[in-house]
Scaffold this active site. Structure first.
Site: not given
Ligand code: TRP
Length: 530
Positions: A18-19, A83, A356, A460, A49, A449-450
């Protein structure tokens, strides 16, 4: 399960863990396969946190768009900020200088502009060879670096996007948000329990996960999101993990959240080179997440903690430091029989280029495109596995270039980067760059592209990415692109293209608000003043 017919359609998928990988998988699969029952087996977690997750733009187009969630829908739930790229600090300069920032370059999202059918990078190199005045590669070819320096956001005041952008957030909060979405909107069942064993049939297929509470959770497909423990894919199926410590040396991190004056909120991730690795900085409202990724072969944890604390002015005795170990590499096969690993159980790369979560939803995207019925056609499983290998190895190779092309030689760690095992593919890309040619230039524009993950997967790490990093490290091609010698008119008129970038920069500096204003508004903290 009552019947033994192994050929019918998928009915139940059981996810272990459950991450963020577990709940992303639950949402993605439940939404993509509405008539399949999705069950998540996850013990309640002790909330902590987060130390900050950094992402890339296709998180929205590949993952959240599928769920029908806009930025303004999901961002408030996980303390998200914007970002526009990554600022690499001190990756080029050997020696420990007086100044904190000795050198810096930006790795900017989006595609590099073209002029007369060639990317600006080729003209930039030509102009340098011709002795024309140039600045740094990133500042000459993109308008975003100046905007990042000025802390402007990627969106206009009305919320429309000015440039390709991604997000920083607390991954624990994202997992909580996705868990609520999965269980309340998408009908996912959450079994709050622990697995004691996996039950197998005579063919070695998993039939059920047995829980401490005495239940057997039966399923047709089992998704391993158990993290580094890799309880199903490595431990139960016995699939070997390929360790890539000979290609990327970092295998530990020390991390902590740090209070942050967000009036100056930075719209970029920072990656600051250190004596045996690098430190991430992920700015959020009120705090930034940070961690020093280093190699245990070159620095011991106490020394790493000292160097890390020194960077931020923390006291190692007082700071709430979390020490982590990780394995770099991937499983030989991501999908074996009726078990597929998603997330850390499947593969891990240091977070240097924010890949990630991309590996999580990228694998889910591929998974639903290779699912058949309960026979799991071997050809499709093989193809899925090959795609995952390509996705991972391609990023691993790109990460290596940050190290092996760095001119730093001031520590044994940096000197050891000359001995990395490199793939033929990355050697060829470096050679292409040195020859003055574009590396991996996609033939689509930024919007396409996106919006088109297939196109992005094939390209990529784009030419712009290679140029940002290589030129940022001070590595320039051996000469300009040979064909430009025959095209003096295009070279002359490229001055207009560079002037257009500068004009765009000035217009955006005028029109875009500070990122903190937009982020506070999205977070419902718009009226806060500092
Ligand atoms: N295709 C990816 C993108 O444009 C490449 C990428 C991953 C990237 N991480 C990045 C580009 C960080 C710039 C900065 O999002």
């Amino acid at each position: 399960m009552a019947e033994l017919d192994p050929t019918g359609p998928l009915r139940r998928i059981v996810i272990l863990g459950g991450g963020s990988a577990g709940w992303m998988s639950a949402c993605y699969l439940a939404k993509s396969l509405p008539d399949v029952r999705v069950v998540v087996l996850a013990a309640p977690e002790i909330p902590r946190i987060g130390v900050g997750e950094a992402t890339i733009p296709n998180l929205q187009s590949v993952f959240f768009d599928l769920l029908g969630l806009s930025e303004d829908d999901w961002m408030p739930h996980c303390n998200a900020s914007f970002k526009m790229g990554i600022k690499f600090v001190n990756w080029a300069t050997p020696g420990r200088g007086e100044a904190r920032v000795r050198d810096a370059y930006y790795h900017v999202f989006g595609l590099l502009r073209e002029h007369e059918g060639l990317p600006l990078s080729q003209y930039w190199t030509q102009r340098r060879a011709d002795g024309e005045p140039t600045g740094t590669f990133d500042e000459d070819c993109y308008w975003e670096p100046a905007l990042m320096e000025a802390r402007r956001g990627p969106r206009f005041a009305d919320g429309t996007s000015a440039t390709a952008h991604a997000w920083h957030f607390d991954a624990n909060l994202l997992a909580d948000f996705l868990a609520r979405h999965a269980t309340t909107v998408l009908g996912v069942e959450h079994v709050e329990d622990r697995m004691t064993e996996a039950l197998l049939d005579e063919r070695g297929y998993i039939t059920a996960l047995r829980t401490a509470g005495g239940r057997d959770l039966e399923g047709d497909l089992f998704v391993d999101c158990s993290g580094f423990a890799s309880l199903l894919i490595n431990r139960t199926m016995g699939e070997p993990f390929l360790d890539m410590g000979d290609r990327l040396r970092c295998d530990r991190a020390v991390a902590t959240p740090v209070p942050y004056d967000d009036a100056d909120l930075e719209p970029y991730t920072s990656s600051i080179a250190m004596s045996a690795g690098w430190t991430w900085k992920v700015p959020l409202l009120g705090r930034f997440g940070t961690g020093y990724v280093y190699s245990a072969d070159f620095q011991d944890p106490d020394d790493a903690a000292r160097e890390f604390c020194d960077l931020w002015g923390l006291d190692p005795a007082e700071a709430d430091l979390r020490h982590l170990r990780f394995r770099v590499g991937r499983n030989e096969r991501a999908w074996v029989r009726n078990c597929v690993g998603i997330g850390l159980s499947s593969c891990f790369l240091e977070p240097l280029e924010s890949t990630g979560l991309y590996f999580v939803y990228g694998a889910l995207y591929l998974l639903v495109r290779h699912l058949t019925d309960r026979r799991f056609a071997p050809g499709l499983v093989d193809r899925f596995n090959a795609e995952v290998v390509r996705m991972f190895d391609d990023s691993r190779d790109f990460l290596q270039t940050h190290y092996c092309l760095s001119p730093r030689t001031d520590t044994a760690f940096w000197r050891s980067q000359q001995d990395l095992t490199l793939s033929d593919d990355v050697r060829e890309k470096i050679a292409t760059y040195r020859a003055g040619l574009p590396v991996n230039q996609p033939t689509v524009d930024v919007g396409t592209y996106y919006g088109n993950f297939e196109a992005e997967l094939r390209n990529f790490w784009t030419n712009g990415s290679f140029y940002c990093v290589f030129a940022g490290l001070g590595i320039e091609p051996d000469g300009p692109m040979p064909v430009l010698a025959h095209r003096p008119e295009a070279v002359r008129s490229s001055a207009d293209a560079f002037a257009a970038v500068a004009a765009e920069r000035d217009r955006m500096l005028r029109d875009l608000p500070p990122t903190v204003e937009d982020v506070r508004r999205v977070q419902g903290r718009g009226d806060r003043t500092t």
